[in-house]
Design a protein around this motif. Structure first.
Motif, PDB file in Angstrom:
ATOM      1  N   SER A 139       0.851  -1.202   0.000  1.00  0.00           N
ATOM      2  CA  SER A 139       0.000   0.000   0.000  1.00  0.00           C
ATOM      3  C   SER A 139       0.883   1.247   0.000  1.00  0.00           C
ATOM      4  CB  SER A 139      -0.888  -0.006   1.242  1.00  0.00           C
ATOM      5  OG  SER A 139      -0.104   0.280   2.386  1.00  0.00           O
ATOM      6  N   GLY A 141       1.127   3.612   2.172  1.00  0.00           N
ATOM      7  CA  GLY A 141       1.755   3.801   3.475  1.00  0.00           C
ATOM      8  C   GLY A 141       2.880   2.795   3.715  1.00  0.00           C
ATOM      9  N   SER A 165       5.392  11.034   6.125  1.00  0.00           N
ATOM     10  CA  SER A 165       4.129  10.460   6.567  1.00  0.00           C
ATOM     11  C   SER A 165       2.954  10.959   5.738  1.00  0.00           C
ATOM     12  CB  SER A 165       3.916  10.769   8.049  1.00  0.00           C
ATOM     13  OG  SER A 165       4.049  12.155   8.274  1.00  0.00           O
ATOM     14  N   ASN A 167       1.342   9.782   3.229  1.00  0.00           N
ATOM     15  CA  ASN A 167       0.275   8.831   2.878  1.00  0.00           C
ATOM     16  C   ASN A 167      -0.150   7.956   4.048  1.00  0.00           C
ATOM     17  OD1 ASN A 167       0.198   9.543   0.114  1.00  0.00           O
ATOM     18  ND2 ASN A 167       2.109   8.420  -0.158  1.00  0.00           N
ATOM     19  N   LEU A 168       0.250   8.333   5.230  1.00  0.00           N
ATOM     20  CA  LEU A 168      -0.028   7.461   6.372  1.00  0.00           C
ATOM     21  C   LEU A 168      -1.179   7.997   7.206  1.00  0.00           C
ATOM     22  CD1 LEU A 168       3.604   6.770   7.619  1.00  0.00           C
ATOM     23  CD2 LEU A 168       2.212   5.409   6.075  1.00  0.00           C
ATOM     24  N   ASP A 169      -1.942   7.079   7.785  1.00  0.00           N
ATOM     25  CA  ASP A 169      -2.936   7.567   8.735  1.00  0.00           C
ATOM     26  C   ASP A 169      -2.201   7.989  10.011  1.00  0.00           C
ATOM     27  OD1 ASP A 169      -2.509   5.184  10.135  1.00  0.00           O
ATOM     28  OD2 ASP A 169      -4.059   4.193   8.957  1.00  0.00           O
ATOM     29  N   ARG A 170      -2.928   8.652  10.875  1.00  0.00           N
ATOM     30  CA  ARG A 170      -2.275   9.342  11.982  1.00  0.00           C
ATOM     31  C   ARG A 170      -1.446   8.406  12.871  1.00  0.00           C
ATOM     32  NH1 ARG A 170      -1.988  14.312  13.345  1.00  0.00           N
ATOM     33  NH2 ARG A 170      -1.267  14.657  15.462  1.00  0.00           N
ATOM     34  N   ALA A 171      -1.969   7.223  13.134  1.00  0.00           N
ATOM     35  CA  ALA A 171      -1.255   6.309  14.032  1.00  0.00           C
ATOM     36  C   ALA A 171       0.106   5.929  13.440  1.00  0.00           C
ATOM     37  CB  ALA A 171      -2.103   5.063  14.274  1.00  0.00           C
ATOM     38  N   TYR A 172       0.128   5.625  12.134  1.00  0.00           N
ATOM     39  CA  TYR A 172       1.400   5.264  11.502  1.00  0.00           C
ATOM     40  C   TYR A 172       2.315   6.477  11.379  1.00  0.00           C
ATOM     41  CZ  TYR A 172       0.417   0.439  10.278  1.00  0.00           C
ATOM     42  OH  TYR A 172       0.187  -0.899  10.324  1.00  0.00           O
ATOM     43  N   ALA A 173       1.724   7.641  11.113  1.00  0.00           N
ATOM     44  CA  ALA A 173       2.522   8.863  11.010  1.00  0.00           C
ATOM     45  C   ALA A 173       3.245   9.110  12.335  1.00  0.00           C
ATOM     46  CB  ALA A 173       1.631  10.048  10.652  1.00  0.00           C
ATOM     47  N   ASP A 196       2.031  19.142   7.655  1.00  0.00           N
ATOM     48  CA  ASP A 196       1.140  18.985   8.790  1.00  0.00           C
ATOM     49  C   ASP A 196       1.857  19.304  10.097  1.00  0.00           C
ATOM     50  OD1 ASP A 196      -0.657  18.254  10.686  1.00  0.00           O
ATOM     51  OD2 ASP A 196      -0.833  16.162  10.063  1.00  0.00           O
TER      52      ASP A 196
END
Ligand SMILES: Nc1ncnc2c1ncn2[C@@H]1O[C@H](COP(=O)(O)OP(=O)(O)OP(=O)(O)O)[C@@H](O)[C@H]1O
Ligand SMILES: [Mg+2]
Length: 217
Positions: A139, A141, A165, A167-173, A196
């Motif tokens: 994917s 991320g 980060s 393309n990552l959702d917040r937890a992975y970021a 961000d």
């Protein structure tokens, strides 16, 4: 460790991406580069890595004036830098393991040691078990995390990450930020560019904010 002295960058075609920018980043510092799209964040990081040259002014890394280095000297310096590129630069004709191995092979690690370290880096970014996967099967991320593994596998003294980060959702970021923090804690200088700013707020590190190629308030 890094010093910009009155740096301007005008790209071929005439667009001025940086306007007389000066700053210093200390060895071991973790720092963020923020600003809107087109503000000049990637240009700053490319100048630090010697990927592009200033039109005016000087960029120093470890007391070296990058503009005065030969290609060989620049290549040697880059062996101590890990880069997460905004456009990934994944090699799609090799699997995950081979992508992460490559920087070590270039430095001269034998296959066995390189593989051991690469597997550790892959595990660290949460891609354990995907070593033999083709990058196109990951994917967005996961591809981003592959880039992080490749950037840190040779334990660089300077880690540069351009929108790591995006393309990552917040937890992975936040995971990626935590991972960078562990490198910062053992003395690595870390520079992260991102739109961000909410990702940066937890860390209390210095933020260089850009607007149209200049520092903004
Ligand atoms: N190779 C190039 N040739 C011409 N113009 C360029 C080149 N690279 C960047 N630019 C221009 O310089 C400006 C700054 O680009 P840069 O990539 O540093 O911005 P950025 O802050 O990283 O933006 P983003 O958040 O979208 O990644 C932009 O207006 C861009 O169009
Ligand atoms: Mg950019």
């Amino acid at each position: 460790m890094i010093r910009f002295e009155s740096v301007s960058k005008i790209y071929p075609g005439g667009f001025q991406a940086l306007k007389n920018v000066s700053f210093t980043i200390e060895k071991g510092e973790m720092i963020f580069v923020a600003g809107h799209s087109g503000a000049g964040k990637s240009t700053i990081l490319k100048l630090v890595a010697g990927i592009t040259k200033p039109t005016r002014g000087k960029v120093f890394v470890n007391q070296n004036d990058l503009g005065a280095l030969s290609d060989n000297e620049l290549g040697y310096l880059r062996q101590h830098i890990g880069i997460v590129f905004q456009d990934h630069k994944i090699l799609f004709d090799r699997n995950v393991l081979e992508n992460v191995l490559l920087p070590l092979r270039i430095i001269g690690y034998d296959r066995k040691n390189a593989e051991r370290r690469a597997r550790m880096a892959i595990e660290k970014v949460g891609l354990g078990g995907r070593e033999n996967a083709e990058p196109q099967s990951l994917s967005g991320g996961e591809q981003q995390r592959l880039c992080v593994a490749r950037a840190v596998v040779h334990q660089p003294s300077l880690l540069i990450a351009d929108e790591p980060s995006a393309n990552l959702d917040r937890a992975y970021a936040l995971d990626i930020m935590e991972l960078f923090k562990t490198f910062h804690e053992v003395g690595t200088t870390v520079i992260v560019a991102a739109h961000d700013e909410t990702l940066m707020q937890n860390y209390g590190h210095r933020i260089l904010r850009f607007q149209e190629g200049r520092f903004s308030a």
